[in-house]
Design a protein around this motif. Structure first.
Motif: not given
Ligand code: AR6
Length: 169
Positions: A53-58, A81-91, A116-128
């Protein structure tokens, strides 16, 4: 646990569980998330609403029914969401390790993952691709999952994943 790479459509994989690259709300979306909800039918969203009901955390993961998909479960993960500045690789690593933990909870032995994260969320694909392999290798010896299948949607993604695995064609 064996890590494999195939090129294809995640929703058509004959595995125990498919992993969804979802968002924190867990109410559907675009990309592979949209494809899973379309192919799985309304039961997937109903179960998302009921169980989360409350979704899930990143970085977290949780399971629902897979509805009409060939798989039995969907394991929803929320990539950063890399595009939104979430760049913590541990997540990003956590999405894969938590998905394997959730698979172990329900007894799923075969799992199929998108990048995961390599499409809409824009994480660089090679590193994803590198993160997917790194995270899955870190749990390979301790899980009951026998196959982690990385499903590339196109040939370029498949090549990146094979490079990351170290068995380039
Ligand atoms: N099978 C396999 N891979 C796919 C498929 C498919 N049917 N469709 C897309 N991909 P994305 P994200 C690949 O955007 O970046 C959604 O709106 C795609 O080429 O699905 O984590 C969610 O609701 C890419 O390599 O997920 C969130 O809001 C990879 O799957 C947000 O997008 C992931 O791309 C999540 O963004």
């Amino acid at each position: 646990m064996e890590i494999t790479v195939v090129e294809g459509d995640l929703t058509q994989q004959h595995v125990d569980a498919v992993v969804n690259a979802a968002n924190r709300h867990l109410r559907g979306g675009g990309g592979v998330d949209g494809a899973i909800h379309r192919a799985g039918g309304p039961a997937v969203l109903e179960d998302c609403v009921r169980r989360f009901p409350h979704g899930l955390a990143t970085g977290d993961a949780g399971w629902t029914t897979a509805g009409d998909l060939p798989a039995r479960w969907v394991v929803h993960v929320v990539g950063p969401d890399h595009r939104a500045g979430e760049t913590d690789r541990a997540l990003l690593l956590s999405c894969y390790t938590r998905a394997v933990e959730v698979a172990d909870e329900v007894g799923a032995r075969t799992l199929a993952f998108p990048l995961v994260s390599a499409g809409v969320y824009g994480w660089p694909r090679e590193d994803a691709a590198a993160a997917a392999v790194e995270a899955l290798r870190s749990v390979a010896a301790t899980t009951g999952v026998t196959e982690a299948r990385l499903v590339a949607y196109d040939a370029a993604a498949a090549a990146l994943l094979r490079d990351a695995l170290g068995d380039a064609p």
